[in-house]
Design an enzyme around this catalytic site. Structure first.
Site: not given
Length: 139
Positions: A53-55, A100, A125
């Site tokens: 749940g981030h980049a 992802r 992020y």
């Protein structure tokens, strides 16, 4: 902007067969396209849990299912795809600026991640809207 096809790719590691068991190894800069600065792994993940749940702004990763399986969903802000990881020799190379998410962990799944940089919270992020805004701004 990188296309998702050039920012996410599968990597297959060497395998040495032996009657006593198979062996696979990985060398940074050889089998993965960066020097490995950090290795971490996820385990005891509940089967209904979601991870990721981030980049990342800069960091690249190669993700493996060492045991069991899970689904990796990737998104470059324009197109989305998913991969099922279940073979410990096959990893997923994810470049920077790719969102992802991971889910559908099998019972006893173990996920190992090879990372190009040490942990740095400022590289993340964690809000999808912020991620999309950064893409539009060309960050």
């Amino acid at each position: 902007m990188n296309s998702l096809n050039s920012s996410v790719s599968e990597i297959e590691l060497p395998q040495i067969h032996d009657p006593r068991g198979d062996l696979t190894f990985v060398e940074g800069g050889n089998h993965v396209p960066f020097s490995i600065a950090r290795v971490y792994y996820l385990y005891n993940v509940p089967v209904d849990a979601e991870r990721g749940g981030h980049a990342h702004r800069e960091l690249e990763q190669v993700v493996f299912a060492l045991s069991g399986s899970f689904r990796m969903k990737v998104d470059d802000g324009f197109s989305k795809t998913e991969y099922w990881l279940r073979d410990p020799r096959r990893g997923l190379h994810i470049k920077n600026m790719i969102w992802r998410e991971m889910d559908s962990f099998s019972q006893g799944a173990v996920c190992m991640v090879l990372a190009s940089h040490p942990y740095d919270e400022s590289d993340y992020y964690r809000d999808y809207g912020e991620f999309q805004q950064a893409l539009r701004a060309g960050s």
